[in-house]
Enzyme design. Structure first.
Site, PDB file in Angstrom:
ATOM      1  CB  SER A  15      -0.888   0.002   1.237  1.00 17.26           C
ATOM      2  OG  SER A  15      -1.471   1.272   1.375  1.00 17.26           O
ATOM      3  CG  HIS A  39      -4.034  -1.394  -1.419  1.00 14.09           C
ATOM      4  ND1 HIS A  39      -5.193  -2.091  -1.689  1.00 14.09           N
ATOM      5  CD2 HIS A  39      -4.337  -0.563  -0.392  1.00 14.09           C
ATOM      6  CE1 HIS A  39      -6.151  -1.706  -0.856  1.00 14.09           C
ATOM      7  NE2 HIS A  39      -5.651  -0.772  -0.056  1.00 14.09           N
ATOM      8  CG  ASP A  41      -5.116   2.720   1.082  1.00 11.88           C
ATOM      9  OD1 ASP A  41      -6.058   1.919   1.061  1.00 11.88           O
ATOM     10  OD2 ASP A  41      -3.960   2.413   1.444  1.00 11.88           O
ATOM     11  CG  MET A  43      -8.046   7.682   2.636  1.00  8.26           C
ATOM     12  SD  MET A  43      -6.937   7.770   4.039  1.00  8.26           S
ATOM     13  CE  MET A  43      -6.334   6.089   4.095  1.00  8.26           C
ATOM     14  CG  HIS A  73      -9.327   0.527  -0.084  1.00 10.31           C
ATOM     15  ND1 HIS A  73      -8.673   0.310   1.111  1.00 10.31           N
ATOM     16  CD2 HIS A  73     -10.652   0.547   0.216  1.00 10.31           C
ATOM     17  CE1 HIS A  73      -9.557   0.213   2.089  1.00 10.31           C
ATOM     18  NE2 HIS A  73     -10.762   0.365   1.578  1.00 10.31           N
ATOM     19  CG  MET A  75     -11.251   3.705   2.516  1.00  9.65           C
ATOM     20  SD  MET A  75      -9.684   3.642   3.394  1.00  9.65           S
ATOM     21  CE  MET A  75      -8.555   3.717   2.009  1.00  9.65           C
ATOM     22  CG  MET A 145     -11.412  -2.075   5.638  1.00  9.20           C
ATOM     23  SD  MET A 145      -9.838  -1.607   4.874  1.00  9.20           S
ATOM     24  CE  MET A 145      -8.924  -0.868   6.214  1.00  9.20           C
ATOM     25  CG  ASP A 183      -6.142  -2.505   3.417  1.00 11.60           C
ATOM     26  OD1 ASP A 183      -5.029  -2.285   3.907  1.00 11.60           O
ATOM     27  OD2 ASP A 183      -6.797  -1.672   2.765  1.00 11.60           O
TER      28      ASP A 183
HETATM   29  C1  DX5 Z   1      -6.033   2.014   5.765  1.00  9.55           C
HETATM   30  C2  DX5 Z   1      -5.650   1.581   4.389  1.00  9.55           C
HETATM   31  C3  DX5 Z   1      -4.557   0.601   4.305  1.00  9.55           C
HETATM   32  C4  DX5 Z   1      -3.237   1.047   4.884  1.00  9.55           C
HETATM   33  C5  DX5 Z   1      -2.588  -0.177   5.444  1.00  9.55           C
HETATM   34  O1  DX5 Z   1      -7.251   2.678   5.694  1.00  9.55           O
HETATM   35  O2  DX5 Z   1      -6.763   1.018   3.718  1.00  9.55           O
HETATM   36  O3  DX5 Z   1      -4.352   0.151   2.957  1.00  9.55           O
HETATM   37  O4  DX5 Z   1      -2.370   1.639   3.968  1.00  9.55           O
HETATM   38  O5  DX5 Z   1      -1.470   0.194   6.143  1.00  9.55           O
HETATM   39  P1  DX5 Z   1      -0.781  -0.763   7.207  1.00  9.55           P
HETATM   40  O6  DX5 Z   1      -0.329  -1.970   6.467  1.00  9.55           O
HETATM   41  O7  DX5 Z   1       0.327   0.076   7.738  1.00  9.55           O
HETATM   42  O8  DX5 Z   1      -1.816  -1.075   8.254  1.00  9.55           O
HETATM   43 ZN    ZN Z   2      -6.467   0.092   1.705  1.00 10.64          ZN
END
Ligand code: DX5
Ligand code: ZN
Length: 225
Positions: A15, A39, A41, A43, A73, A75, A145, A183
């Site tokens: 990620s 990956h 993310d 947000m 992903h 969010m 998650m 994740d």
């Molecule tokens: C959190 C993200 C994850 C995050 C995971 O909301 O969806 O993808 O980057 O990070 P680690 O592996 O550090 O928990």
């Molecule tokens: Zn993620």
């Protein structure tokens, strides 16, 4: 338990949220192709209490790394505005949250698939697998998650693996086709239990990028699973 990866394909998905924000392409290069998916993310400061990357960044990634499988992903709220921008940016797979507009979940997943890319659905830790009943047939991937979404570097929530097992058995009974992705909070101490529980795709942010040699970390855990 080692050797699961030899029997079935396990996808390692670093990620980018865990990488140095001032050196993102250097961080990707440091993986030296020792990964399967990247990956990303997304947000919006609303669905989760953080902000991250936008569609222009995804497009720039796609241009620089045309061969990468881009696992996006989302969010976010306001899927109708943001989702098409990531389709256009070149995502390979887009995962949306079951908690975002649940009444539109089926339609949103169908829209992603109709745009020619893979569609995933994600569950926050308090959300039950039963909430996915109407869409499991459609999903290419279910993302469990294992931390509260929004931030990297949190502690793995053990009970997430119960959901993974549930999803494995539903897939078997109904002959669904989804991959199961986990994740949040993955590290070298819990990666094997995630794989043994039935996860096909393993996301890891901090464990990969806080390591001095991300490529070596990936190669090492690949040998363990
Ligand atoms: C959190 C993200 C994850 C995050 C995971 O909301 O969806 O993808 O980057 O990070 P680690 O592996 O550090 O928990
Ligand atoms: Zn993620």
């Amino acid at each position: 338990m080692a050797g699961q990866a030899a029997m079935r394909k396990i996808f390692l998905a670093p990620s980018l949220l865990g990488a140095d924000p001032l050196n993102l392409s250097g961080s990707i290069d440091s993986l030296k192709n020792n990964f399967d998916w990247l990956h990303l993310d997304i947000m919006d400061g609303h669905f989760v209490k953080n902000l991250s990357f936008g569609p222009d960044f995804a497009l720039a990634l796609r241009k620089k790394y045309p061969e990468i499988f881009l696992d996006v992903h989302l969010m976010i709220d306001q899927l109708d505005i943001i989702l098409p921008l990531f389709v256009k940016a070149g995502a390979s797979l887009i995962t949306i949250h079951a908690e975002t507009e649940p009444h539109l979940l089926h339609a949103s997943l169908s829209a992603i698939k109709n745009s020619g890319i893979k569609a995933g659905v994600a569950l926050c830790p308090p959300t039950r697998v039963e909430n996915l009943e109407s869409v499991l047939e459609l999903a290419d991937l279910v993302l469990v998650m294992s931390v509260t979404p929004g931030f990297g570097g949190q502690k793995f929530i053990e009970s997430s693996l119960k959901k993974v097992r549930e999803l494995v058995s539903l897939r078997e009974v109904h002959r669904y086709n989804y991959l199961i992705e986990i994740d949040g909070g993955i590290n070298e101490n819990n990666i094997c239990s995630a794989v043994n529980a039935g996860c096909d795709v393993i996301v890891a942010g901090s464990a990969v990028f806080k390591n001095q040699d991300p490529a070596a970390w990936l190669a090492k855990v690949r040998g363990q699973i």
